[in-house]
Design an enzyme around this catalytic site. Structure first.
Site, PDB file in Angstrom:
ATOM      1  N   PHE A 263     -31.177   6.141 -22.407  1.00 36.39           N
ATOM      2  CA  PHE A 263     -31.942   7.120 -21.631  1.00 36.39           C
ATOM      3  C   PHE A 263     -31.073   7.673 -20.507  1.00 36.39           C
ATOM      4  CE2 PHE A 263     -34.778   8.579 -18.251  1.00 36.39           C
ATOM      5  CZ  PHE A 263     -35.610   9.420 -18.969  1.00 36.39           C
TER       6      PHE A 263
ATOM      7  N   ASP B 107     -23.616   5.330 -16.652  1.00 37.13           N
ATOM      8  CA  ASP B 107     -24.901   5.702 -16.059  1.00 37.13           C
ATOM      9  C   ASP B 107     -25.480   4.448 -15.407  1.00 37.13           C
ATOM     10  OD1 ASP B 107     -27.542   6.212 -15.461  1.00 37.13           O
ATOM     11  OD2 ASP B 107     -27.955   7.333 -17.296  1.00 37.13           O
TER      12      ASP B 107
ATOM     13  N   LYS C 286     -32.030   6.506  -8.481  1.00 33.62           N
ATOM     14  CA  LYS C 286     -33.109   5.549  -8.259  1.00 33.62           C
ATOM     15  C   LYS C 286     -33.057   4.803  -6.911  1.00 33.62           C
ATOM     16  CE  LYS C 286     -35.183   5.157 -12.704  1.00 33.62           C
ATOM     17  NZ  LYS C 286     -34.486   5.533 -13.934  1.00 33.62           N
TER      18      LYS C 286
HETATM   19  C1  LIG Z   1     -34.297   6.833 -14.587  1.00 34.28           C
HETATM   20  C2  LIG Z   1     -33.018   7.048 -15.281  1.00 34.28           C
HETATM   21  C3  LIG Z   1     -32.442   8.321 -15.373  1.00 34.28           C
HETATM   22  C4  LIG Z   1     -33.136   9.580 -14.882  1.00 34.28           C
HETATM   23  O1  LIG Z   1     -33.331   9.603 -13.530  1.00 34.28           O
HETATM   24  P1  LIG Z   1     -34.308  10.719 -12.866  1.00 34.28           P
HETATM   25  O2  LIG Z   1     -34.151  10.508 -11.404  1.00 34.28           O
HETATM   26  O3  LIG Z   1     -35.695  10.433 -13.369  1.00 34.28           O
HETATM   27  O4  LIG Z   1     -33.828  12.039 -13.332  1.00 34.28           O
HETATM   28  C5  LIG Z   1     -31.194   8.425 -15.951  1.00 34.28           C
HETATM   29  N1  LIG Z   1     -30.555   7.339 -16.435  1.00 34.28           N
HETATM   30  C6  LIG Z   1     -31.073   6.112 -16.374  1.00 34.28           C
HETATM   31  C7  LIG Z   1     -30.306   4.948 -16.905  1.00 34.28           C
HETATM   32  C8  LIG Z   1     -32.334   5.917 -15.818  1.00 34.28           C
HETATM   33  O5  LIG Z   1     -32.863   4.692 -15.784  1.00 34.28           O
END
Ligand SMILES: *Cc1c(COP(=O)(O)O)cnc(C)c1O
Length: 398
Positions: free
Chosen positions: A128, A215, A245
């Site tokens: 994701f 990420d 986050k």
């Molecule tokens: C939550 C998340 C995202 C997206 O972040 P947003 O602030 O909702 O755009 C991207 N990568 C990972 C691994 C995530 O957990």
């Protein structure tokens, strides 16, 4: 209830009025133990006094200032994040998806400079990366993509935690410029790769001149039991890290960090953000960094997470229907042999906020400041919920 909100979320019937640490209170005065932290956002707990104070002070002075001017708080935050991560430069934005967008653009621009005019980024199954068009293309989940075609080109997907398939790509293709990967898959079900995976990716990237881009939107800022999840390994230093986050403990801020050539790709005019790195958000993030340093929160996450994991293994390890218990720092995933989305509302009734991801994985992301009493409540409460959930089915089957 009539609503003027677009129906992007199926919301649970509760609203919270305030919080403190790992506790939340609803408008009826009922207390809940928060084992989700706004999905890995409030790592310091709710209403952390340092963040509140930083926000109040900064709001009195200057909330916003364009990036057309120098912003010393942004410089200081970049310096602190680089010191902890081994990176050299930071670009600030407002969310995880935006941080990944920056990384994707950076990788493409880097490739173009080297003469690769159709660069391709390797991404993983079950991953994701966000909801914008580029990041949902990178996301390996059809539910996120379906209905939004045409998707972008320039991505190739391989299984997660499988070095062999990436070696094969390296042999077959000349157009790859980078690998984008979560060091631990969060939404995908708290999937921790084999110990040699990230170092292996580093080696393959070095051999082929690709950028390694992690990420760490969910794993970063202490969640994994280190400042950043790649620090569980030697020889896994990436070229690019994306964060969001927990960076502002709830105040929206994201970052794309880079080192070496990758840090020099963006030049004036190549990328930007109106809000990114504004003084208010940076003051919150600096307060987060200082609290993490002072209270040694990554180490705490490591200790609490290890205790919780062994507690869950003791209580649930031989319960039929529990197929795996995975943990890295304060990311815990308890996988069941069946879909268990109903557990979320059952937990809510018991005063517990939990999450179910990938259909059948109970995911726990409590604040890193969990105290001993809360730790016991969480362990006992979630274990009982899962046993009760699995029990009736087991009786029917026998
Ligand atoms: C939550 C998340 C995202 C997206 O972040 P947003 O602030 O909702 O755009 C991207 N990568 C990972 C691994 C995530 O957990």
């Amino acid at each position: 209830m009539t609503t003027h909100l677009m129906q992007t979320y199926a919301r649970l019937p509760v609203h919270f009025s305030h919080g403190s640490g790992a506790w939340l209170w609803d408008t009826q005065g009922r207390r809940y133990l928060d084992a989700l932290s706004g999905i890995a956002v409030c790592n310091l707990g709710h209403a952390h006094p340092d963040v509140t104070e930083a926000l109040c002070r900064q709001a009195e002075k200057l909330v916003h200032c364009s990036n057309l001017y120098e912003i010393p708080l942004q410089e200081r935050l970049a310096e602190a994040l680089c010191a902890h991560s081994g990176m050299e430069r930071a670009f600030f934005c407002n969310s995880g998806a935006e941080a990944n967008e920056a990384a994707i653009k950076l990788a493409r621009a880097h490739a173009h400079r080297k003469g690769n005019r159709n660069p391709v980024i390797v991404v993983m199954e079950n991953t994701f990366h966000g909801r914008t068009l580029a990041t949902l293309t990178a996301t390996g989940n059809r539910r996120v993509q379906a209905g939004f075609e045409p998707l972008l080109t320039g991505f190739v997907r391989v299984p997660f935690d499988d070095l062999e398939s990436i070696e094969a790509l390296a042999r077959d293709r000349q157009d790859i410029c980078a690998v984008l990967v979560e060091p631990v898959q969060g939404e995908g079900g708290v999937r921790v790769p084999a110990a040699d995976y990230l170092p292996g990716l580093r080696r393959i990237c070095d051999e082929n001149g690709w950028l390694l881009m992690l990420d760490e939107v969910q794993t970063g800022m202490g969640r994994s039991g280190r400042w950043f999840a790649f620090q569980h390994h030697e020889d896994a230093l990436p070229d690019v890290i994306t964060l969001a986050k927990a960076l502002g403990n709830g105040v929206p801020i994201g970052a794309c960090l880079a080192r070496g050539e990758a840090a020099e790709v963006f030049q004036p005019g190549s990328h930007g953000s109106t809000f990114g790195g504004n003084p208010l958000a940076c003051s919150a993030a600096l307060a987060v960094v200082h609290a993490m340093e002072r209270d040694r929160l990554p180490e705490r996450a490591d200790e609490i997470g290890a205790r919780l994991a062994s507690g869950f293994r003791e209580k649930l390890g031989d319960v039929e229907g529990v197929t795996a218990i995975r943990q890295r720092g304060l990311m815990l995933g308890i996988e069941l042999d069946r879909d268990c989305g109903d557990l979320v509302s059952q937990a809510l009734e018991e005063g517990l906020l939990i999450n179910v991801t990938a259909g059948n994985v109970v995911r726990l992301l409590p604040p890193l400041v969990l105290d001993a009493e809360q730790e016991t409540l969480l362990l006992d409460g979630v274990s009982r919920l899962i046993r009760d959930f699995l029990q009736p089915m087991a009786e029917c089957a026998s």
